[in-house]
Design an enzyme around this catalytic site. Structure first.
Site, PDB file in Angstrom:
ATOM      1  N   THR A   1       7.258   1.595  -9.303  1.00  0.00           N
ATOM      2  CA  THR A   1       7.165   0.080  -8.348  1.00  0.00           C
ATOM      3  C   THR A   1       6.100  -0.738  -8.940  1.00  0.00           C
ATOM      4  O   THR A   1       6.308  -1.973  -8.829  1.00  0.00           O
ATOM      5  CB  THR A   1       6.826   0.740  -6.975  1.00  0.00           C
ATOM      6  OG1 THR A   1       7.332   1.655  -6.428  1.00  0.00           O
ATOM      7  CG2 THR A   1       6.991  -0.456  -6.015  1.00  0.00           C
TER       8      THR A   1
ATOM      9  N   GLU B   1       4.136  13.162 -12.437  1.00  0.00           N
ATOM     10  CA  GLU B   1       3.040  13.302 -11.421  1.00  0.00           C
ATOM     11  C   GLU B   1       3.889  13.902 -10.216  1.00  0.00           C
ATOM     12  O   GLU B   1       4.912  13.466  -9.953  1.00  0.00           O
ATOM     13  CB  GLU B   1       2.649  11.815 -10.935  1.00  0.00           C
ATOM     14  CG  GLU B   1       1.735  11.745  -9.812  1.00  0.00           C
ATOM     15  CD  GLU B   1       1.561  10.477  -9.343  1.00  0.00           C
ATOM     16  OE1 GLU B   1       2.211   9.379  -9.153  1.00  0.00           O
ATOM     17  OE2 GLU B   1       0.182  10.141  -8.980  1.00  0.00           O
TER      18      GLU B   1
ATOM     19  N   CYS C   1      -3.657  10.222  -6.426  1.00  0.00           N
ATOM     20  CA  CYS C   1      -3.593   9.659  -7.409  1.00  0.00           C
ATOM     21  C   CYS C   1      -4.534  10.396  -8.745  1.00  0.00           C
ATOM     22  O   CYS C   1      -3.915  10.484  -9.843  1.00  0.00           O
ATOM     23  CB  CYS C   1      -3.575   8.187  -7.618  1.00  0.00           C
ATOM     24  SG  CYS C   1      -5.243   7.684  -7.073  1.00  0.00           S
TER      25      CYS C   1
ATOM     26  N   GLU D   1      -2.809  -0.334  -9.245  1.00  0.00           N
ATOM     27  CA  GLU D   1      -3.430   1.010  -9.212  1.00  0.00           C
ATOM     28  C   GLU D   1      -2.426   1.977  -8.912  1.00  0.00           C
ATOM     29  O   GLU D   1      -1.690   2.007  -8.015  1.00  0.00           O
ATOM     30  CB  GLU D   1      -4.485   1.128  -8.064  1.00  0.00           C
ATOM     31  CG  GLU D   1      -5.498   0.175  -7.904  1.00  0.00           C
ATOM     32  CD  GLU D   1      -6.517   0.370  -9.279  1.00  0.00           C
ATOM     33  OE1 GLU D   1      -6.432   1.465 -10.064  1.00  0.00           O
ATOM     34  OE2 GLU D   1      -7.539  -0.509  -9.308  1.00  0.00           O
TER      35      GLU D   1
ATOM     36  N   TRP E   1       1.076   5.552   0.981  1.00  0.00           N
ATOM     37  CA  TRP E   1       1.169   6.418   2.192  1.00  0.00           C
ATOM     38  C   TRP E   1      -0.075   7.564   2.047  1.00  0.00           C
ATOM     39  O   TRP E   1      -0.201   8.001   3.041  1.00  0.00           O
ATOM     40  CB  TRP E   1       2.224   7.160   2.569  1.00  0.00           C
ATOM     41  CG  TRP E   1       3.236   7.703   1.415  1.00  0.00           C
ATOM     42  CD1 TRP E   1       4.185   7.124   0.840  1.00  0.00           C
ATOM     43  CD2 TRP E   1       2.639   8.996   0.699  1.00  0.00           C
ATOM     44  NE1 TRP E   1       4.482   8.088  -0.169  1.00  0.00           N
ATOM     45  CE2 TRP E   1       3.929   8.970  -0.113  1.00  0.00           C
ATOM     46  CE3 TRP E   1       1.871  10.123   0.945  1.00  0.00           C
ATOM     47  CZ2 TRP E   1       3.994  10.070  -1.016  1.00  0.00           C
ATOM     48  CZ3 TRP E   1       2.026  11.050   0.090  1.00  0.00           C
ATOM     49  CH2 TRP E   1       3.024  11.097  -0.811  1.00  0.00           C
TER      50      TRP E   1
ATOM     51  N   LEU F   1       0.540  -0.985  -0.029  1.00  0.00           N
ATOM     52  CA  LEU F   1       0.032  -0.109  -0.061  1.00  0.00           C
ATOM     53  C   LEU F   1       0.763   1.279  -0.008  1.00  0.00           C
ATOM     54  O   LEU F   1       2.086   1.338   0.524  1.00  0.00           O
ATOM     55  CB  LEU F   1      -0.805   0.121   1.256  1.00  0.00           C
ATOM     56  CG  LEU F   1      -1.839  -1.220   1.604  1.00  0.00           C
ATOM     57  CD1 LEU F   1      -2.810  -0.994   2.621  1.00  0.00           C
ATOM     58  CD2 LEU F   1      -2.566  -1.376   0.118  1.00  0.00           C
TER      59      LEU F   1
ATOM     60  N   LYS G   1       1.312  -5.328   3.372  1.00  0.00           N
ATOM     61  CA  LYS G   1       2.460  -4.379   3.924  1.00  0.00           C
ATOM     62  C   LYS G   1       2.040  -2.561   3.662  1.00  0.00           C
ATOM     63  O   LYS G   1       1.845  -2.305   2.658  1.00  0.00           O
ATOM     64  CB  LYS G   1       3.765  -4.549   3.058  1.00  0.00           C
ATOM     65  CG  LYS G   1       4.795  -3.619   3.637  1.00  0.00           C
ATOM     66  CD  LYS G   1       5.962  -3.449   2.539  1.00  0.00           C
ATOM     67  CE  LYS G   1       5.838  -2.069   1.923  1.00  0.00           C
ATOM     68  NZ  LYS G   1       6.085  -1.156   2.784  1.00  0.00           N
TER      69      LYS G   1
END
Ligand code: NAP
Ligand code: MG
Length: 498
Positions: free
Chosen positions: A249, A398, A303, A268, A168, A166, A192
């Protein structure tokens, strides 16, 4: 939803709060096998919050074995749907009962404003979990039209052991988006959280145990991407990985799957989302408010942030004036003060990265219409940068901070071309009074969610995820999310006589 407390009450709660620090594996809170820890820090004050178990592949192996055993013996996967539902609904009640504590923990750890934590993150966590829990005993499988000499059933089965990694930016909410459909479907989970924001996930583990989620079903392995994320991605006994985070990632998880057991991968990823405003847009004040929310909400650490304003020339100056006016509502400061709409960036490293785009804007000589400043405590003022070309770095990368790039276009066709000129395709908004044009735009923009005359992400009933390099393999939210934690099985029964 709980009522908000006062600034002083939040400060008192923060001063007293018990913070978790141990990983949660096979129903036990435990230190990392190596005994190592990492520090959790409050980005707004620099204060040290806790030393959290820094797990590695050894802990991942223990957690996956526990999750496998729990899956195979059916303590969760074969529980009657009513019972799984009841346990998940009990967890919702416990989260509501602990809402203030969770909100303060989330705010301290991530820099998110307490008002958002109380009014969005926690209620949405509960809503998401409830929605998927309620689905458990309402989904029917299918039979196929195979004639009278056979009967064929198409059944969904939980996929097995799921790894979740996940980000943050919405620690509790992203946790809910993954754990709710995963546990509702009957899978077991090795999760995690992002290292910067581990605290609330550990608190949820405690509440899940209290609600009756059996040992081994929900495991939280705290630690870094390299030490914990990678071993989850490469594990031979993990059936599926669900990931939310950066595109870079996410790409690694496809490699991990290819190098290991071809586990299913759902990603995602990032976005550089366009807000298109055509010159016939109505109610410009509301448009300006929505553009500000799109660009600045959650410090732009979102996002689906509308980080590119693509505006038709004729309306640009007027819209920018109104954006300047409404941007004043986005006050920045101590995340624990309910008056503040924006808090701190998540950590020093990310703050420095976002601030480098402010330097770039000055070096490139863009027109900084608003903001552009930073201050001690990882704070960045909402910033609007005009005179940007869509091919410029600031419009392509981004940033994940409260920086809006303004790109002027001549007409509808140019607006659509510019909107699509990006490697991403997560979300988009279009503002126009012309219904035909709005729907043509909704068709033409290559993005997973297109909103018309508003900024948003849909809700729990609608799938969320990205086209192009914003996603891979599935969608969060809605019944589609539930389905991706299942495998389809065909059962064929011969009924022929004689
Ligand atoms: P990130 O750097 O990709 O990290 C995401 C997770 O991956 C963290 O838990 C991280 O661990 C872990 N990780 C890092 N390197 C890894 C590796 N080599 N192998 C395995 N795992 C690894 O992303 P982030 O900065 O936390 O989050 C921001 C990104 O998430 C943005 O790009 C944003 O757009 C995206 N996002 C997308 C959505 C969506 O639904 N599409 C929603 C929210 C956010 P650490 O603890 O070490 O960081
Ligand atoms: Mg932190």
């Amino acid at each position: 939803m709980s009522d908000m407390l006062t600034y002083d009450e939040y400060k008192a709660l923060a001063a007293d709060i018990q913070l978790p620090s141990l990983a949660y594996i096979n129903g036990e809170f435990r230190p990392a096998a190596s005994g190592k820890t990492f520090a959790s820090t409050n980005p707004a004050t620099g204060a040290h919050l806790a030393d959290i178990a820094a797990c590695n592949a050894d802990d991942v192996n223990v957690a996956v074995s526990a999750a496998r055993e729990a899956f195979e013996d059916g303590r969760w996967s074969k529980l009657h749907p009513n019972e799984r539902k009841a346990i998940l609904l009990k967890l919702c009640d416990l989260v509501e009962a602990n809402a203030h504590e969770l909100a303060v923990m989330e705010s301290l750890d991530s820099g998110k404003p307490i008002t958002d934590c109380e009014t969005i993150d926690i209620p949405e966590f509960v809503h998401t979990l409830k929605w998927h829990a309620e689905l458990v005993d309402k989904i029917y499988d299918q039979t196929a039209p195979v004639g009278s000499d056979a009967m064929s059933m198409i059944v969904r089965e939980p996929i097995g052991v799921v790894g979740a990694v996940l980000p943050w930016n919405f620690p509790l909410l992203m946790l809910a988006w993954k754990m709710a459909p995963c546990l509702a479907a009957g899978c077991t989970l090795v999760l995690k959280p992002a290292a910067q924001t581990t605290l609330t996930t550990l608190k949820i583990a405690e509440l899940a145990a209290e609600a009756g989620v059996p040992a081994g079903v929900f495991n939280v392995v705290s630690g870094s991407g390299r030490e914990v994320g990678e071993p989850i991605g490469l594990h031979m006994d993990v059936d599926m990985v669900t990931f939310t985070g950066s595109t870079a990632t996410g790409r690694r998880f496809l490699n991990y799957a290819a190098e290991s057991n071809l586990k299913k991968v759902v990603l995602e990823l990032g976005g550089k989302n366009p807000c298109i405003v055509l010159d016939d847009a109505e109610r410009l004040d509301e448009v300006a408010e929505q553009v500000c929310a799109a660009a600045f909400w959650n410090m732009g650490e979102n996002c689906s942030a509308g980080s590119r304003l693509i505006v038709q020339e004729g309306i640009k100056d007027e819209l920018l004036e109104r954006i300047k006016h409404f941007a004043k509502d986005w006050t920045v400061g101590d995340p624990l003060n309910p008056e503040n709409a924006l808090g701190a960036m998540v950590d020093k490293g990310h703050f420095t990265k976002v601030a480098s785009y402010l330097d770039l804007a000055r070096e490139e000589g863009y027109d900084i219409v608003l903001g552009g400043d930073t201050s001690e405590g990882c704070y960045i003022q909402p910033t609007v940068v005009a005179g940007v070309n869509n091919s410029d770095k600031i419009a392509q990368e981004e940033i994940f901070g409260p920086i809006l790039s303004v790109i002027s276009v001549k007409d509808y066709d140019e607006a659509i071309a510019v909107a699509n000129d990006t490697e991403y395709g997560l979300a988009a908004s279009v503002f126009t009074a012309n219904a035909r044009k709005s729907l043509r735009a909704a068709q033409a923009v290559r993005a997973g969610t297109v909103t018309v005359n508003c900024f948003g992400e849909g809700d729990i009933t609608t799938p969320f995820g990205g086209y192009k390099q914003s996603g891979f393999g599935g969608r969060d939210n809605s019944i589609h999310a539930h389905d991706q934690y299942t495998e389809l099985k065909t059962i064929w029964v011969d009924l022929s006589e004689g």
